[in-house]
Every structure is written in C-alpha cells, then in structure tokens.
Design a protein around this motif. Structure first.
Motif, mmCIF file in Angstrom:
data_model
loop_
_atom_site.group_PDB
_atom_site.id
_atom_site.type_symbol
_atom_site.label_atom_id
_atom_site.label_comp_id
_atom_site.label_asym_id
_atom_site.label_seq_id
_atom_site.Cartn_x
_atom_site.Cartn_y
_atom_site.Cartn_z
ATOM 1 N N LEU A 31 20.766 80.704 -2.890
ATOM 2 C CA LEU A 31 21.693 79.592 -3.029
ATOM 3 C C LEU A 31 23.115 80.069 -2.800
ATOM 4 O O LEU A 31 23.453 81.213 -3.103
ATOM 5 N N GLU A 35 26.263 75.740 -4.467
ATOM 6 C CA GLU A 35 24.975 75.168 -4.873
ATOM 7 C C GLU A 35 24.584 75.632 -6.265
ATOM 8 O O GLU A 35 24.115 74.830 -7.089
ATOM 9 N N ASP A 53 29.881 67.725 -2.890
ATOM 10 C CA ASP A 53 29.263 68.667 -3.815
ATOM 11 C C ASP A 53 27.795 68.345 -4.096
ATOM 12 O O ASP A 53 27.120 69.079 -4.813
ATOM 13 N N LEU A 55 23.865 68.168 -3.800
ATOM 14 C CA LEU A 55 22.879 69.117 -3.280
ATOM 15 C C LEU A 55 22.111 68.499 -2.116
ATOM 16 O O LEU A 55 21.619 67.372 -2.222
ATOM 17 N N ARG A 57 20.300 70.916 0.572
ATOM 18 C CA ARG A 57 19.224 71.786 1.032
ATOM 19 C C ARG A 57 18.036 71.706 0.075
ATOM 20 O O ARG A 57 18.194 71.586 -1.134
ATOM 21 N N ALA A 60 17.887 74.147 -2.874
ATOM 22 C CA ALA A 60 18.841 73.849 -3.939
ATOM 23 C C ALA A 60 18.384 72.644 -4.753
ATOM 24 O O ALA A 60 18.462 72.648 -5.990
ATOM 25 N N CYS A 61 17.896 71.613 -4.066
ATOM 26 C CA CYS A 61 17.395 70.434 -4.781
ATOM 27 C C CYS A 61 16.237 70.807 -5.696
ATOM 28 O O CYS A 61 16.172 70.385 -6.866
#
Length: 262
Positions: A31, A35, A53, A55, A57, A60-61
C-alpha cells in the motif's frame, strides 16, 4: 509526509525510506502511504471526506474490508471496486459480473418464465448502517445466476466518502443516480434498483422517527470488529420507494415485472 501524518521531520534529522531494502531483497510495500493512512482512519471509525483520498485499488479496499470479510466468510481478493464521482464526493461500488452460463429463472405453473442470461443488471444499495461487503454473498449468488450486480455504499458508509453514518435524502438520491449511470454504461442495459435486508424505513415516516432525523442516534453494530460500521447513524431516508427482495427468486420476479411494465 502526507496530510494524515502525526510525525514530522525537522531540519537535521535523518530521513529513512525503503529504497535500499527493496534493492537488496526485492520487497516492496503493498500500500502507498496515503492508502495506509486512509485504511487506518476508516477502521478507526473516522471519515474520509475528500474524493481524492477515497480508496480505489483492490488491495487497498480489501485491506479496509478485512474485518467484514472475515465476518461474512468472503475472500474478496478477486472482486472489483470502483469509486464513482458524485456530488457528495465519491461513491464506492463493488462489481459482480454475471458468470458465464448462469441463468436465473422464476417458476410459474411448473415452467420457467424468464431467464436473465447476463442481460439483467441489478443495483443493490447497502442498507443504512451497513456497507457493500455484507451484501457480497447475496451479490455473488446473483452473479452465479446470470445477473450483473453493482453493490453501492451509501454516502458516509463503507468506502464511500462522507461523514460516518450520515446520509441525507439528497446524498442517497445522488449516490443511486451515479450508480445507475455507471451500471448502464458498464453493462449496456437499464438496471433495476433492488433493496435487500430490513424492509422497514422508520426514519422516512412522519412523527417521532422524523423528529429524530435532526440528531444522530446510537447504532448497534452487527460486527463490533468492523471499524467501517458507523457507531452513530444519521440516515434521513431515500430508499423507501425501492422494491424489496429477500432472495434471488425475488430479484428474478422483480426483473420480470420490470420488463413487463416497460
């Protein structure tokens, strides 16, 4: 340092990064700093307000959704996430494309009367107080039965931007509008919005529940380990007019009725 940092470098201090470690071992962080900060903030129950800002990707989610994934027993590493620009900031959606060969049917008098075959698209708004991951098993079942599915986080819920637990009528309407637009462009058909979960919407009724809209009320979390779930809920309505479904069969029947009406 990024805007979330509580640590600041002053003149004369040594600054260390991971470049030499990466060169020596091949290791690289999964990350970015931004993230990581956003995940930390969300899991602490705090809001991410700015669209930039949010999330996006998958990795990251899924990091932010890990407590919910464990709760519902889902491995979300293969799922698709999108952030859709909206007036409220960014609306997060989880995408489930129809599995090839899937076909949902509804029985009438012993015979199949409708098949979706991947040509039906459904938008599922997550119930107030929850977020899309808690609908992932249901959405996956729909996809297995031939539906394209877009599961949407309300403003201030899940991975959408906005103050935690706060969803105005205007914000909910905007989130649904941009999700419908995305689904229509993505899958090429007019989607049907379907509500799952609790069929009641007390906050939308006049009287004592309406009087509570002006202030937050404590919300009992179904999963205390999930920091994405709001501890206080301020939901003003906006979903009450949407048809409700408890099962895939219900969704198929609603799709059939929608086609007949159109």
């Amino acid at each position: 340092m990024n805007i979330y940092s509580g640590q600041w470098v002053t003149a004369g201090e040594t600054v260390v990064d991971s470049t030499r470690l990466t060169e020596a071992t091949g290791w690289a962080p999964t990350l970015t700093a931004r993230e990581s900060a956003a995940v930390m903030i969300l899991l602490q129950g705090k809001p991410v307000l700015r669209r930039e800002d949010a999330l996006e990707r998958r990795i990251a989610c899924e990091a932010a959704l890990e407590p919910a994934s464990e709760f519902v027993g889902v491995d979300g590493r293969g799922l698709e996430h999108v952030q859709i620009p909206a007036a409220t900031g960014a609306v997060h959606a989880e995408i489930h494309a129809a599995r090839s060969g899937g076909a949902a049917t509804v029985e009438s008098g012993g015979s199949a009367t409708v098949e979706s075959g991947g040509s039906a698209t459904v938008v599922l708004p997550a119930p107030p107080g929850l977020h899309a991951r808690y609908l992932t098993p249901f959405a996956a079942e729909l996809a297995e039965n031939g539906f394209d599915v877009v599961v949407v986080d309300l403003p201030g819920h899940g991975l959408s931007t906005g103050r935690r637990g706060r969803a105005t009528v205007a914000g909910v309407n905007d989130a649904l509008a941009v999700a419908l637009g995305y689904a229509r462009i993505r899958f090429g058909v007019t989607p049907l919005v379907v509500r799952v979960g609790d069929a009641t919407e007390r906050e939308s009724r006049p009287g004592r529940w309406r009087s509570r809209v002006a202030r937050s009320r404590t919300h009992a979390s179904v999963n205390p380990a999930d920091g994405l779930l709001p501890r206080r809920l301020r939901y003003e309505g906006g979903l009450g007019h949407i048809p409700h479904a408890h099962s895939v069969r219900d969704v198929v029947a609603l799709t059939r009725a929608d086609r007949v009406d159109s």
